[in-house]
Design a protein around this motif. Structure first.
Motif, PDB file in Angstrom:
ATOM      1  N   MET A   1      41.915  67.678  55.414  1.00 49.93           N
ATOM      2  CA  MET A   1      40.797  66.980  55.989  1.00 49.93           C
ATOM      3  C   MET A   1      41.282  66.010  57.039  1.00 49.93           C
ATOM      4  N   ALA A   2      40.536  65.942  58.106  1.00 50.95           N
ATOM      5  CA  ALA A   2      40.979  65.086  59.201  1.00 50.95           C
ATOM      6  C   ALA A   2      40.469  63.665  59.008  1.00 50.95           C
ATOM      7  N   THR A   3      41.307  62.717  59.330  1.00 52.89           N
ATOM      8  CA  THR A   3      40.855  61.328  59.371  1.00 52.89           C
ATOM      9  C   THR A   3      41.470  60.690  60.606  1.00 52.89           C
ATOM     10  N   ARG A   4      40.957  59.560  60.991  1.00 54.07           N
ATOM     11  CA  ARG A   4      41.558  58.887  62.142  1.00 54.07           C
ATOM     12  C   ARG A   4      41.629  57.409  61.849  1.00 54.07           C
ATOM     13  N   ASN A   5      42.780  56.839  62.071  1.00 52.79           N
ATOM     14  CA  ASN A   5      42.992  55.440  61.768  1.00 52.79           C
ATOM     15  C   ASN A   5      42.774  54.614  63.037  1.00 52.79           C
ATOM     16  N   ARG A   6      41.782  53.725  62.951  1.00 55.24           N
ATOM     17  CA  ARG A   6      41.472  52.911  64.137  1.00 55.24           C
ATOM     18  C   ARG A   6      41.949  51.485  63.966  1.00 55.24           C
ATOM     19  N   THR A   7      42.756  51.264  62.912  1.00 56.12           N
ATOM     20  CA  THR A   7      43.126  49.882  62.608  1.00 56.12           C
ATOM     21  C   THR A   7      43.975  49.279  63.717  1.00 56.12           C
ATOM     22  N   ILE A   8      44.860  50.087  64.264  1.00 59.46           N
ATOM     23  CA  ILE A   8      45.763  49.544  65.289  1.00 59.46           C
ATOM     24  C   ILE A   8      44.975  49.097  66.508  1.00 59.46           C
ATOM     25  N   LEU A   9      44.068  49.965  66.916  1.00 59.05           N
ATOM     26  CA  LEU A   9      43.226  49.614  68.064  1.00 59.05           C
ATOM     27  C   LEU A   9      42.399  48.379  67.772  1.00 59.05           C
ATOM     28  N   PHE A  10      41.863  48.344  66.553  1.00 62.10           N
ATOM     29  CA  PHE A  10      41.042  47.210  66.136  1.00 62.10           C
ATOM     30  C   PHE A  10      41.844  45.929  66.175  1.00 62.10           C
ATOM     31  N   ARG A  11      43.060  45.978  65.642  1.00 60.79           N
ATOM     32  CA  ARG A  11      43.884  44.759  65.607  1.00 60.79           C
ATOM     33  C   ARG A  11      44.234  44.324  67.018  1.00 60.79           C
ATOM     34  N   LYS A  12      44.495  45.321  67.878  1.00 60.37           N
ATOM     35  CA  LYS A  12      44.824  44.979  69.266  1.00 60.37           C
ATOM     36  C   LYS A  12      43.662  44.231  69.904  1.00 60.37           C
ATOM     37  N   TYR A  13      42.459  44.774  69.727  1.00 54.10           N
ATOM     38  CA  TYR A  13      41.289  44.100  70.295  1.00 54.10           C
ATOM     39  C   TYR A  13      41.119  42.714  69.699  1.00 54.10           C
ATOM     40  N   ARG A  14      41.300  42.643  68.387  1.00 56.33           N
ATOM     41  CA  ARG A  14      41.067  41.366  67.717  1.00 56.33           C
ATOM     42  C   ARG A  14      42.037  40.320  68.226  1.00 56.33           C
ATOM     43  N   ASP A  15      43.327  40.709  68.343  1.00 51.32           N
ATOM     44  CA  ASP A  15      44.315  39.736  68.807  1.00 51.32           C
ATOM     45  C   ASP A  15      44.042  39.316  70.242  1.00 51.32           C
ATOM     46  N   THR A  16      43.754  40.282  71.114  1.00 49.35           N
ATOM     47  CA  THR A  16      43.498  39.902  72.505  1.00 49.35           C
ATOM     48  C   THR A  16      42.270  39.014  72.597  1.00 49.35           C
ATOM     49  N   LEU A  17      41.250  39.332  71.817  1.00 50.08           N
ATOM     50  CA  LEU A  17      40.040  38.515  71.884  1.00 50.08           C
ATOM     51  C   LEU A  17      40.282  37.120  71.356  1.00 50.08           C
ATOM     52  N   GLN A  18      41.119  37.002  70.357  1.00 42.02           N
ATOM     53  CA  GLN A  18      41.307  35.671  69.779  1.00 42.02           C
ATOM     54  C   GLN A  18      42.240  34.819  70.605  1.00 42.02           C
TER      55      GLN A  18
END
Lengths: 333, 568
Positions: free
Chosen positions: A1-18
């Protein structure tokens, strides 16, 4: 089954935004994040050496996440990163039950060995084995009973905010306890059966040998025959008494377990029925909350317009009037 | 792999890496997705001690920071907004977010922006975006299902939502299967073409990286059909267990709601009919009503024997054995009561509505010829006062669908009689059906009278006689599946999307019917799969229809078209 991990992208956005500060929010936030981080770091330094002392048992079970300080006070939650807080006290109560279950499992393994040893043919009377089996069985039954009582206490405290969580914890622990007690009962009944077989076995063999013996000596003395027969009879009677005694003890523990199982079966969810469906449970929670609200409103209404209240007020007023009349009577007469 | 196993595996993976006490938060759609495959006791074993809905959790304020929150949501804008607010004031210790479909970058931005407290530990896409009711049957539970019947210009934004939901569901199925299909669609249906092309765009262009799986084997086939190509199957009354329960009582997410029917004991008011959890149901779900009656009688006899032996407890040993077997006994008791209640209720309804009589005529209309005899039979039933309004409507519709072109005078007579007899009949509904699904609009050979081979086959069947008059109908889907397995699906009728062509026979076929599937079609699929022909078929739709639901969709579409035309 396919899954996709978006945590890295999410963390990148979160860090840049903060760090940059998002253009839509006000500038106050950037200061807060910087001080937030400083506070986190300080607290981490202060609290880590004290961690092994202050942490309760339940927290030790879930190892702390690196870099996040364990905090007790809620002020920290407001200013710092959200930390996994301490669970309420009833969780400690519920944690005792799994540890009891573990101990019971260990004792069951010992019991199995003791059963096997007692069933092996031995020269001695086997009394110490019997004692050991008895004590082990009693300990296990005791553990199960204590866990069951703790489980009942879990529900005792009235409706609270996390009553659903408590109910579900109760359900899961109840099913574990039930499987444990069923295992114990099965082991006991198997042991009892084999014991009975064995008792018949050696008795039968003895009997046969004695019969042979008595027959071979039948040509000899009649007196010797009767003497043998009597000796035989007393031995049979004694062993019978022992077996019945043992049977009684085992039956007693069986009955105790049966009682516990009956109590537990009320708590355990039947698999495959509507009660086992997630959507049904969610709806029924909402429905019972609504029902409760309706009942409360009805109770309030009946209490306000209660006939009881009216009667009581009327009676009190009558009492006062009578008292006043009595005083007046005393004064004027 | 079977659909139910796929969704279960997704949920297992969500929960297994997170230790400690957890709370699972679902939205109104994912609740159905999770409930049909996962039970409450399974959740408890994984230490999930609370399950909440997204809307209700946004209302409560209490903080439970010792719990770890696992969110499983559809990536809709409403969910993202609610999630934003919750992340701003986190109630739980940790947040693990799982989405059932592809997240847009903007949505990730919004979430990252609102996560001031850094409570979110992971954000993942787990593609369980369909309700797997049976191993080879899934549905999307779309509420406003009638949109596929409306012309495009009428309500473009809602229609776009509808198509998006379908494309999401289909892509989730293929992502779960880890395959990228060749797509074909029914030529005469605009909406099927639209969905096929949008799915193709998604899988081959927009997210081609995500769908780029190893193509060592033959690609599977996705066939997008329109419900209006076979309007007969949802209108017929059913006589096999699962289909019959849905037709007469209604199954929603594998649950049957009996609360509206009076005099049912409290614990049987809502029952679960799941082939995964109920062995008797799994063995009997495709059997016809007569056989079910016999099997239930056998089950009741077995149960009575066990109950009698339970009452006959004499020694302590018997008592011990009884207590040992008590959980099994209780489960069996529950199961027996459930099936007996269902069959009793259905028998009552069959008796009340005289369905044996009505269904015989229905099957004749659907399968055999003879316009004169059919007209007479329908007229007789229309005159019969015991027949309910919905049954009359169905009979006239079935007659109209078959004998649309023959003898329009008699058809008119039937319409008038129907309008006279049924008070609630909305005039023009049957004509609306003919406009949507009439002979000119259909691709498939619904009545087997288009080409000589089918006519010959029908005649042979008529001569041979049928085993059971009530189950002689075979849905059009069966013929379509046969053509696929023989590799004879005509390119003219079912063109390809893009320029990927099927080289050999596919081994996995997913058939999606826009407008809904029926349990009768799911039965054909399951029976064909069990013959081990080398091809595995999976069936899916926007909803699971029975005659009530299909008629409701028709009425709703008819009403909207009429109101818009009078308004404009």
């Amino acid at each position: 089954m396919a899954t996709r991990n978006r945590t890295i992208l999410f963390r990148k956005y979160r860090d840049t935004l903060q760090t940059v500060g998002s253009p839509t929010s006000n500038g106050v936030r950037t200061d807060k994040t910087a001080s937030q981080k400083a506070l986190n770091w300080q607290l981490h330094l202060c609290f880590t050496p004290m961690l092994p002392v202050l942490m309760p048992l339940s927290v030790l079970k879930n190892p702390p996440l690196p870099g996040i300080p364990y905090c007790v006070a809620s002020e920290l939650n407001r200013s710092g990163a959200v930390a996994l807080g301490l669970p309420p006290e009833w969780v400690d109560l519920s944690e005792d039950v799994p540890s009891n279950v573990q101990r019971a499992h260990a004792k069951m393994a010992e019991l199995k060995k003791a059963h096997a040893k007692a069933l092996m043919p031995s020269f001695g009377d086997g009394k110490e084995d019997q004692q050991r089996i008895e004590t082990l069985t009693h300990e296990i039954t005791d553990l199960i009973r204590r866990s069951e009582r703790k489980l009942q206490r879990l529900a005792a405290a009235g409706p609270s905010k996390d009553s659903n969580v408590r109910k579900n914890v109760q359900h899961s622990l109840a099913s574990e306890l039930q499987s444990l007690s069923m295992e114990l009962r099965k082991k006991q009944s198997a042991y009892l059966k084999r014991l009975r077989q064995q008792e018949e076995g050696p008795n039968g063999v003895d009997f046969e040998m004695n019969i042979q013996g008595s027959r071979s000596q039948a040509e000899d003395d009649d007196l010797d025959d009767t003497a043998f027969n009597e000796h035989q009879l007393t031995r049979i009677k004694k062993s019978e008494a022992l077996t019945t005694e043992r049977e009684q003890e085992i039956q007693q523990s069986v009955n105790e377990l049966a009682q516990i199982m009956k109590d537990l079966s009320v708590l355990v969810i039947d698999q495959g029925t509507i009660v086992d469906r997630i959507d049904h449970n969610i709806q029924s929670v909402a429905a019972t909350v609504e029902e409760g609200l309706k009942q409360l409103q009805k109770a309030e209404r009946t209490q306000k317009h209660g006939g009881m209240v009216k009667c009581a007020t009327v009676l009190i007023i009558m009492c006062f009037i009578m008292l006043v009349l009595l005083f007046l009577k005393e004064i004027f007469f | 792999m079977v659909l139910v196993t796929l969704v279960r595996d997704y949920i297992n993976r969500m929960l297994q890496d997170i230790s400690g006490m957890k709370v699972l938060i679902l939205d109104s759609q994912t609740v159905s997705i999770v409930s049909v495959v996962y039970s409450q006791s399974d959740l408890l074993k994984k230490e999930v001690f609370l399950v909440e809905l997204m809307d209700s959790i946004s209302k409560s304020k209490e903080s439970m920071s010792h719990l770890k929150a696992v969110y499983f949501l559809r990536p809709t804008s409403e969910n993202i907004q609610l999630l934003r607010r919750q992340l701003a004031n986190p109630r739980f210790g940790e947040y693990h977010l799982f989405f059932s479909n592809i997240l847009k970058d903007t949505q990730i931005h919004i979430l990252a922006d609102s996560d001031e407290h850094e409570a979110v530990q992971q954000v993942q896409e787990f593609y369980a975006d369909f309700v797997a009711v049976d191993p080879c049957h899934f549905t999307l539970n779309i509420f406003s299902n009638h949109l596929y019947m409306l012309p495009v210009a009428m309500d473009p934004s809602n229609l776009q939502h509808y198509c998006d939901r379908i494309v999401d569901g289909i892509s989730a199925v293929f992502l779960a299967l880890k395959r990228r299909p060749i797509i074909r669609y029914q030529r005469t249906s605009d909406i099927a073409k639209r969905i096929a092309q949008e799915s193709g765009k998604l899988m081959y262009q927009q997210e081609s990286g995500l769908f780029d799986f190893r193509r060592a084997e033959i690609s599977p086939l996705l066939l997008v059909l329109d419900r209006r190509d076979d309007p007969v199957t949802p209108l017929l009354n059913q006589w096999t267990y699962q289909a019959m329960v849905h037709e007469l009582l209604g199954i929603q997410d594998n649950k049957v709601d009996l609360r509206t029917i009076g005099s049912i004991p409290k614990d049987q008011q809502e029952v679960v009919l799941s082939s995964e959890q109920d062995a008797f149901f799994k063995a009997n779900m495709y059997e016809n009503f007569g056989d079910i009656g016999m099997n239930i009688k056998k089950m009741v006899d077995e149960f009575q024997q066990i109950a009698k032996s339970n009452q006959n407890i004499q020694t302590v040993e018997d008592m011990a054995k009884f207590v040992d077997n008590y959980p099994e006994y209780r489960k069996m008791h529950g199961n027996v009561s459930k099936h007996v209640t269902l069959v009793t209720e259905m028998s009552k309804i069959v008796e009340e509505r005289k369905l044996m009589l009505v269904s015989q005529t229905e099957q004749e209309l659907a399968c055999n010829g003879g316009q004169g005899a059919a007209f007479e039979a329908v007229t007789n039933l229309l005159n019969n006062d015991n027949v309910s309004d919905i049954d009359r409507l169905r009979l006239v519709m079935l007659y109209a669908l078959r004998y649309e072109k023959e003898s329009p005078v008699q058809l008119m007579q039937l319409f008038n009689k129907l309008a006279a007899k049924s008070a609630k009949y909305k005039p023009g509904l049957v004509q609306f059906l003919l406009k949507q699904a009439g002979v000119d609009k259909r691709t498939g050979d619904l009545y087997g009278n288009r080409d000589l081979l089918n006519i010959a086959r029908n005649m042979a069947r008529g001569l041979k006689g049928v085993e059971n008059v009530y189950t002689q109908h075979q849905p059009l889907l069966f013929q379509t599946m046969e053509s696929i397995s023989k590799g004879r699906l005509r390119d003219v009728d079912y063109p390809y999307v893009g320029n990927h062509y099927q080289q050999a026979r596919p081994q996995d076929v997913v058939i999606f019917i826009v407008g809904g599937t029926t349990y009768e079609e799911a039965r054909s699929v399951a029976l064909l799969n069990s013959t081990n022909s080398g091809i595995r078929f999976i069936l899916g739709g926007t909803a699971i229809l029975n005659s009530k639901r299909f008629l409701k969709d028709l009425e709703e579409a008819h009403r909207q078209i009429r109101s818009s035309s009078t308004g404009v």
